[in-house]
Design a protein around this motif. Structure first.
Motif, PDB file in Angstrom:
ATOM      1  N   GLY A  52      26.604 -44.437 -69.935  1.00 16.79           N
ATOM      2  CA  GLY A  52      26.126 -43.143 -70.419  1.00 16.79           C
ATOM      3  C   GLY A  52      26.971 -42.587 -71.539  1.00 16.79           C
ATOM      4  N   THR A  53      28.225 -42.984 -71.570  1.00 15.12           N
ATOM      5  CA  THR A  53      29.130 -42.573 -72.639  1.00 15.12           C
ATOM      6  C   THR A  53      29.942 -43.788 -73.086  1.00 15.12           C
ATOM      7  N   ILE A  54      30.376 -43.757 -74.323  1.00 10.80           N
ATOM      8  CA  ILE A  54      31.199 -44.831 -74.863  1.00 10.80           C
ATOM      9  C   ILE A  54      32.397 -44.194 -75.543  1.00 10.80           C
ATOM     10  N   LYS A  55      33.569 -44.522 -75.079  1.00  6.56           N
ATOM     11  CA  LYS A  55      34.783 -43.927 -75.652  1.00  6.56           C
ATOM     12  C   LYS A  55      35.142 -44.550 -76.993  1.00  6.56           C
ATOM     13  N   GLY A  56      34.962 -45.859 -77.105  1.00  8.60           N
ATOM     14  CA  GLY A  56      35.380 -46.529 -78.324  1.00  8.60           C
ATOM     15  C   GLY A  56      34.523 -47.724 -78.681  1.00  8.60           C
ATOM     16  N   LEU A  57      34.696 -48.198 -79.895  1.00  9.59           N
ATOM     17  CA  LEU A  57      33.944 -49.316 -80.432  1.00  9.59           C
ATOM     18  C   LEU A  57      34.917 -50.268 -81.122  1.00  9.59           C
ATOM     19  N   ILE A  58      34.717 -51.566 -80.910  1.00 12.60           N
ATOM     20  CA  ILE A  58      35.502 -52.604 -81.575  1.00 12.60           C
ATOM     21  C   ILE A  58      34.545 -53.461 -82.397  1.00 12.60           C
ATOM     22  N   ILE A  59      34.786 -53.572 -83.689  1.00 13.73           N
ATOM     23  CA  ILE A  59      33.962 -54.426 -84.542  1.00 13.73           C
ATOM     24  C   ILE A  59      34.785 -55.652 -84.924  1.00 13.73           C
ATOM     25  N   THR A  60      34.239 -56.835 -84.698  1.00 15.58           N
ATOM     26  CA  THR A  60      35.044 -58.051 -84.789  1.00 15.58           C
ATOM     27  C   THR A  60      34.945 -58.799 -86.111  1.00 15.58           C
ATOM     28  N   GLU A  61      33.834 -58.637 -86.843  1.00 11.52           N
ATOM     29  CA  GLU A  61      33.698 -59.395 -88.081  1.00 11.52           C
ATOM     30  C   GLU A  61      32.624 -58.769 -88.970  1.00 11.52           C
ATOM     31  N   LYS A  62      32.594 -59.205 -90.213  1.00 17.16           N
ATOM     32  CA  LYS A  62      31.684 -58.630 -91.211  1.00 17.16           C
ATOM     33  C   LYS A  62      30.230 -58.744 -90.783  1.00 17.16           C
ATOM     34  N   ASN A  63      29.851 -59.875 -90.209  1.00 13.24           N
ATOM     35  CA  ASN A  63      28.457 -60.082 -89.802  1.00 13.24           C
ATOM     36  C   ASN A  63      28.017 -59.139 -88.688  1.00 13.24           C
ATOM     37  N   GLU A  64      28.975 -58.509 -88.020  1.00 11.81           N
ATOM     38  CA  GLU A  64      28.652 -57.602 -86.915  1.00 11.81           C
ATOM     39  C   GLU A  64      28.626 -56.130 -87.363  1.00 11.81           C
ATOM     40  N   VAL A  65      28.797 -55.890 -88.646  1.00 13.79           N
ATOM     41  CA  VAL A  65      28.766 -54.513 -89.156  1.00 13.79           C
ATOM     42  C   VAL A  65      27.321 -54.112 -89.446  1.00 13.79           C
ATOM     43  N   ASP A  66      26.808 -53.122 -88.712  1.00 16.87           N
ATOM     44  CA  ASP A  66      25.498 -52.541 -88.977  1.00 16.87           C
ATOM     45  C   ASP A  66      25.695 -51.036 -89.076  1.00 16.87           C
ATOM     46  N   VAL A  67      25.710 -50.529 -90.289  1.00 16.56           N
ATOM     47  CA  VAL A  67      26.082 -49.132 -90.536  1.00 16.56           C
ATOM     48  C   VAL A  67      25.180 -48.166 -89.785  1.00 16.56           C
ATOM     49  N   ARG A  68      23.876 -48.367 -89.830  1.00 12.69           N
ATOM     50  CA  ARG A  68      22.958 -47.451 -89.134  1.00 12.69           C
ATOM     51  C   ARG A  68      23.205 -47.438 -87.635  1.00 12.69           C
ATOM     52  N   MET A  69      23.495 -48.599 -87.073  1.00 13.43           N
ATOM     53  CA  MET A  69      23.729 -48.669 -85.633  1.00 13.43           C
ATOM     54  C   MET A  69      25.034 -47.986 -85.268  1.00 13.43           C
ATOM     55  N   ILE A  70      26.064 -48.174 -86.074  1.00 10.68           N
ATOM     56  CA  ILE A  70      27.350 -47.528 -85.805  1.00 10.68           C
ATOM     57  C   ILE A  70      27.198 -46.016 -85.829  1.00 10.68           C
ATOM     58  N   VAL A  71      26.526 -45.505 -86.852  1.00 12.48           N
ATOM     59  CA  VAL A  71      26.336 -44.053 -86.980  1.00 12.48           C
ATOM     60  C   VAL A  71      25.546 -43.509 -85.797  1.00 12.48           C
ATOM     61  N   GLU A  72      24.484 -44.210 -85.394  1.00 11.95           N
ATOM     62  CA  GLU A  72      23.672 -43.736 -84.268  1.00 11.95           C
ATOM     63  C   GLU A  72      24.478 -43.715 -82.969  1.00 11.95           C
ATOM     64  N   LEU A  73      25.278 -44.759 -82.739  1.00  9.27           N
ATOM     65  CA  LEU A  73      26.053 -44.824 -81.500  1.00  9.27           C
ATOM     66  C   LEU A  73      27.125 -43.740 -81.439  1.00  9.27           C
ATOM     67  N   VAL A  74      27.776 -43.479 -82.567  1.00 10.76           N
ATOM     68  CA  VAL A  74      28.784 -42.415 -82.608  1.00 10.76           C
ATOM     69  C   VAL A  74      28.148 -41.083 -82.244  1.00 10.76           C
ATOM     70  N   LYS A  75      26.981 -40.817 -82.800  1.00 12.63           N
ATOM     71  CA  LYS A  75      26.290 -39.554 -82.543  1.00 12.63           C
ATOM     72  C   LYS A  75      25.735 -39.477 -81.124  1.00 12.63           C
ATOM     73  N   LYS A  76      25.165 -40.574 -80.652  1.00 14.48           N
ATOM     74  CA  LYS A  76      24.464 -40.594 -79.367  1.00 14.48           C
ATOM     75  C   LYS A  76      25.401 -40.643 -78.164  1.00 14.48           C
ATOM     76  N   PHE A  77      26.550 -41.335 -78.327  1.00 13.88           N
ATOM     77  CA  PHE A  77      27.415 -41.572 -77.175  1.00 13.88           C
ATOM     78  C   PHE A  77      28.794 -40.934 -77.299  1.00 13.88           C
ATOM     79  N   GLY A  78      29.036 -40.169 -78.356  1.00 15.94           N
ATOM     80  CA  GLY A  78      30.301 -39.448 -78.482  1.00 15.94           C
ATOM     81  C   GLY A  78      31.504 -40.353 -78.658  1.00 15.94           C
ATOM     82  N   ILE A  79      31.347 -41.440 -79.414  1.00 14.74           N
ATOM     83  CA  ILE A  79      32.454 -42.373 -79.642  1.00 14.74           C
ATOM     84  C   ILE A  79      33.606 -41.658 -80.338  1.00 14.74           C
TER      85      ILE A  79
END
Length: 278
Positions: A81-108
């Protein structure tokens, strides 16, 4: 002492409010002096969840924005229900829209990335960035520490890191290059129990030398990379008596660690995998 418990779990089906489909719920029951990793069988990308005894969760990679229904299905399944943090491991795993949505939706509150990925992060989340370089550490609890072993920005490279918990060590490998292998071979890795395999091309694989250096008991490979697993690498895994788990075959995979041992949990394929339009 090496102890691996394989459990095939059955669980109660409950209705998902998000999509009106039946979602099998999974409760990992993380208690004090425990932590867990869940490897999500998304179709694209390598996504996992780090579960802490405090109730906090860290997401490793996000998957793609267009496939976010899969991600939210698994979040619902494992009670995220909540996510404290996010770890991105490589360039191919960077999805800007998804990162922004998760920060907003889950309070990262924190986004851990290798130094080379800093410029790829969306500016609106820059205040949450925590960059990490080789041999730097992040502490999640008194017992659980993340260490960056290699941070590369060349082709087929990314952030290679480990989680250490009491005498256990989990190794996440993103890189598959001769330079990264040289760096990893210089590190003391004999205490690794489990490794997430790096596979970027069918013509290459984790070398016998590096596999022997790490000497894991268990290996994890994501469904998006299974087609790239060549016969030579599979033979090397079998010869080393390494237990291989594939999210494309086993569905959702979880590993629970406590002070003395760890257990690998797999779930029924029919209940454990997202079905589009299900």
């Amino acid at each position: 002492m090496r102890v691996i418990l394989l459990a095939v779990l059955s669980f109660l089906l409950m209705t998902s409010n998000a999509y009106g489909m039946k979602v099998p719920k999974v409760n990992l029951h993380i208690s004090q002096e425990e932590y867990a990793l869940s490897f999500l069988p998304v179709e694209k990308g390598e996504v996992a969840v780090l579960h802490l005894a405090s109730g906090n969760h860290y997401l490793i990679n996000t998957g793609s924005f267009k496939d976010r229904r899969q991600l939210y299905y698994y979040f619902n399944q494992i009670h995220i229900g909540t996510i404290k943090g996010l770890i991105i491991t490589e360039k191919n795993e960077v999805d800007v829209r998804m990162i922004v949505e998760l920060v907003k939706k889950f309070g990262i509150e924190e986004i851990i990335v290798g130094k080379s990925l800093e410029t790829l992060m969306p500016k609106r989340v820059s205040r949450y960035l925590h960059t990490i370089q080789e041999d730097q550490t992040c502490t999640f609890s008194d017992e659980l520490t993340m260490r960056a072993l290699h941070e590369g920005n060349e082709k087929r490279e990314g952030l290679d890191f480990s989680f250490t918990f009491f005498q256990h060590r989990f190794l996440w490998l993103s890189s598959q290059s001769s330079h990264a292998e040289g760096v990893l071979l210089s590190k003391p890795l004999k205490n690794v129990n489990i490794v997430k395999l790096p596979v970027h091309a069918k013509s290459e694989g984790m070398s016998h030398r590096l596999l022997k250096h790490v000497d894991p008991q268990t290996a994890i490979l994501y469904r998006s990379k299974e087609r790239l697993l060549n016969g030579e690498m599979l033979e090397a895994i079998n010869e080393a008596w390494i237990d291989l788990y594939l999210t494309g075959q086993h569905g959702l995979i979880a590993v629970k660690f406590n002070r003395r041992n760890y257990e690998v949990l797999t779930f029924d394929q029919e209940d454990g995998v997202f079905k589009e339009g299900g």
